[in-house]
Design an enzyme around this catalytic site. Structure first.
Site, PDB file in Angstrom:
ATOM      1  N   HIS A 176      -6.734 -32.189  49.870  1.00 29.42           N
ATOM      2  CA  HIS A 176      -7.923 -32.340  49.033  1.00 29.42           C
ATOM      3  C   HIS A 176      -7.899 -33.601  48.176  1.00 29.42           C
ATOM      4  CE1 HIS A 176      -8.830 -27.701  49.074  1.00 29.42           C
ATOM      5  NE2 HIS A 176      -8.927 -28.270  50.258  1.00 29.42           N
TER       6      HIS A 176
ATOM      7  N   TYR B  74     -12.425 -40.330  58.441  1.00 28.32           N
ATOM      8  CA  TYR B  74     -12.767 -40.115  57.032  1.00 28.32           C
ATOM      9  C   TYR B  74     -13.330 -41.392  56.403  1.00 28.32           C
ATOM     10  CZ  TYR B  74      -9.878 -35.850  57.339  1.00 28.32           C
ATOM     11  OH  TYR B  74      -9.345 -34.637  57.678  1.00 28.32           O
TER      12      TYR B  74
ATOM     13  N   LYS C 181     -11.815 -24.535  47.370  1.00 23.81           N
ATOM     14  CA  LYS C 181     -10.758 -24.076  46.475  1.00 23.81           C
ATOM     15  C   LYS C 181      -9.432 -24.016  47.246  1.00 23.81           C
ATOM     16  CE  LYS C 181     -10.913 -20.498  48.998  1.00 23.81           C
ATOM     17  NZ  LYS C 181      -9.782 -20.285  49.919  1.00 23.81           N
TER      18      LYS C 181
END
Length: 684
Positions: A99, A78, A117
């Site tokens: 998230h 990441y 979402k």
């Protein structure tokens, strides 16, 4: 090739400044759907990197990307993805609980963010993410991909045009039957269950329909009731909710929404109006040719078809279009809509008593960033001292009375501390004791008891007597997990009790170290003076702080029985003469300066009763005028008025959101002259 980085080779060129470079963070199944449609991007978007906690998963995704025409995709960690200058935007598609960290890291790295979402498991965390995006000035888009599909746009146009008359009811569902009770869907530690996985679809669709029907920017239910089934793993497996929204004029719009991970449903949307209905048989998965059927009392049914669309590519384009335009959001799913969705999903879960262990009132909830709290270098916080407290105090005091859960409280309290705040006001009766316990748990989680000032209030009517005072003080300290109150105030006075009896018991607790400074809230000035005269005559500590209502708007009545204000001229003179530190509540007149109050709007009876007068509307006009000169809202001027008095003030404020907190704190940067203060108060 290093052990940390793998790259597929091919002929795809490095994206230019006109060709957005995308990265995927979390290469799971939903990311592969995104990947499959990205080649249809109108902006020519190119996938350049894939990041994962597993190098093998990242490598496999990069290999899949080559099959879709994206070669030279770097597969790495990441952090390395976010450091890649070719990456303009990232698609965050990890499990729900992953998230927040990645969104914050991406924004800090200067990337636009499209986040699957739900944006976050709860509203508290979502607030922190939205705030970070707004501060960074970068797009943050919640990836409800159906909102970017032409079918949805056409539906909302039909509603706006009144195709079926006035909307009266919406029925929407998204549920499916999963196989075994394993994996993220059934894991409470990854926020599993139907509401957060797919329940947001019917909720956001219903809100969009109500918005189109009423012309409002953001719609939230005024009422929500729900029933549901929690399975053996603790997640919601099936639930249905009934919602009520404000419609036009005095009408309401109702809705029934359903979701689940163990029960099949129609997975359709029907909009009922006074002249017919609109039906979407495929609102979510949006297959080869989704359709809208419009049936009215006057005409034969008509069908609108939408073939060959790619909603994942459209949401990607909307994100990078916003970036190119210097916008912080996409119009199809705004940040305020995402926050409203998070609040509604919180309410739905609360209605069926679903709270995840990581957000429980007893949980050690970390900062959203995962980093220790630090005060920002650009803070505009003002500071003062109350003799006896022994700590520098922020002039602005956070009221602990508007935080519905620990996650929400943690996000707002963290922001307050990062902006330089360190004083918190709570009371024995707030939330039946839950709120001061919530504050204490947050302080414990952050390890900052010695750095903050806690104002504790007790002895509220009808338990306003010396015995109740002692009992409530000890119980408050136990709830908060502390051995002392920095400032203790009697929440009310009981003039049937000789004032010396209150002074005696307060002085005893102070000498025992349970209180450092004490005073009164909603006490008359005469009774305050009487208490201090008794203390001086008997070798006791006197009252040193007062917390009555004070603000720019003169109060003609008070919101609650037993309250007192000091907004009249005589009280102001008393405060200036004695220099008693005032901790005023409702310094912004309960919303009078927010734009809610107009002479023709008498819908808020309390606001009318307490503040409506020609003089106060003139004060509002002047605050607005001065605010325009300073570039701040009238609420900031109202706060600055309190801060710039000729006696020490530490105004309380009770923001419900991070945005409200930031808006209020703009008043800290406004320094008013004595002449401006007098002019605002109609004395010049």
């Amino acid at each position: 090739m290093s052990a940390q980085t793998a790259t597929t080779t091919g002929t795809t060129p490095t994206p230019s400044g006109d060709t957005p470079g995308w990265a995927v963070l979390g290469p799971g199944s939903i990311a592969r759907r995104f990947l499959s449609q990205l080649p249809a991007s109108a902006s020519g978007a190119t996938l350049v990197a894939a990041g994962s906690s597993s190098l093998e998963r990242a490598q496999a995704f990069a290999e899949d990307a080559a099959g879709h025409g994206f070669a030279d995709v770097t597969a790495t960690t990441y952090d390395e993805v976010l450091a890649d200058p070719r990456v303009d935007a990232v698609y965050v598609s990890t499990v729900h609980t992953g998230h927040a960290h990645l969104v914050l890291a991406a924004l800090q790295a200067g990337k636009a963010v499209l986040c699957e979402k739900p944006l976050a498991p709860n509203h508290g965390t979502a607030m922190a993410l939205v705030d970070a995006a707004r501060v960074a000035g970068l797009p943050l888009v919640e990836a409800y991909m159906y909102r970017f599909h032409p079918q949805t746009a056409a539906l909302l146009d039909l509603v706006r045009q009144g195709a079926v008359g006035d909307v009266t009811h919406v029925d929407a569902s998204f549920a499916f039957r999963a196989g075994e009770r394993t994996g993220r869907l059934f894991d409470v530690d990854t926020a599993g269950g139907g509401i957060l996985d797919v329940g947001g679809y019917p909720v956001t669709m219903t809100a969009a329909i109500v918005q189109a029907a009423t012309g409002t920017a953001v719609a939230e239910p005024t009422e929500l009731t729900a029933t549901g089934t929690l399975g053996p793993t603790g997640v919601d497996e099936w639930t249905t909710a009934d919602l009520t929204y404000r419609g036009r004029a005095d009408r309401t719009i109702t809705a029934n929404v359903r979701t689940g991970v163990r029960v099949e449903d129609d997975n359709a949307v029907t909009v009922y109006g006074t002249r017919g209905r609109i039906t979407l048989a495929d609102p979510w998965t949006l297959g080869d040719e989704p359709t809208i059927v419009v049936s009215t009392v006057d005409d034969d049914p008509r069908t609108l078809s939408f073939a060959g669309e790619h909603p994942y590519a459209r949401e990607a384009d909307a994100t990078t279009d916003a970036l190119a335009a210097g916008l912080g959001q996409a119009a199809q799913m705004t940040l305020d809509e995402s926050l409203a969705t998070a609040r509604t999903l919180d309410r739905w879960r609360a209605a069926i008593e679903l709270r995840y262990p990581f957000e429980a009132e007893t949980a050690d909830i970390p900062t959203v960033s995962g980093r220790p709290l630090t005060v920002a270098s650009d803070t505009t916080m003002l500071y003062g001292e109350v003799p006896g407290v022994g700590k520098r105090m922020s002039r602005l005091v956070m009221g602990v009375d508007n935080q519905p859960d620990l996650a929400h409280a943690s996000a707002i309290f963290d922001l307050f501390v990062e902006r330089g705040g360190n004083v918190f006001d709570t009371g024995y009766i707030y939330g039946g004791g839950v709120l001061e316990g919530r504050l204490g748990k947050w302080i414990q989680n952050r390890g900052i008891r010695d750095d903050v000032v806690v104002i504790t209030k007790g002895a509220h009517t009808p338990y306003c007597d010396p015995e109740s005072l002692s009992r409530q003080l000890l119980e408050s300290l136990e709830r908060q997990g502390t051995d002392h109150a920095d400032i203790y105030m009697m929440h009310r006075d009981n003039e049937d009790v000789p004032v010396g009896e209150f002074v005696d018991v307060l002085d005893e607790h102070r000498r025992a170290g349970r209180i450092r400074v004490y005073g009164g809230s909603n006490w008359s000035l005469a009774r305050f003076d009487e208490a201090n005269a008794y203390a001086a005559a008997n070798g006791k500590h006197g009252f040193e702080v007062l917390s009555n209502h004070f603000g720019l708007a003169e109060a003609y009545d008070v919101p609650w029985e037993g309250c007192r204000h000091v907004t009249d001229a005589a009280s102001k003179a008393w405060l200036e003469e004695r220099q008693v530190p005032l901790l005023p509540w409702s310094s912004q007149a309960r919303g009078f300066f927010t734009g809610r109050a107009t002479p023709g709007d008498t819908s808020d009876a309390e606001l009318v009763r307490c503040y409506y007068s020609d003089d106060n509307f003139e004060r509002l006009r002047r605050a607005t005028e001065l605010g325009e000169q300073f570039g701040v809202p009238a609420t900031a001027i109202a706060l600055a008025y309190v801060l710039n008095q000729p006696f020490p003030t530490f105004p309380l404020f009770g923001p419900r959101t991070i945005a409200e907190a930031r808006s209020s704190m703009t008043g800290l940067s406004v320094e008013l002259t004595p002449e401006q203060v007098a002019w605002l108060d109609l004395r010049a």
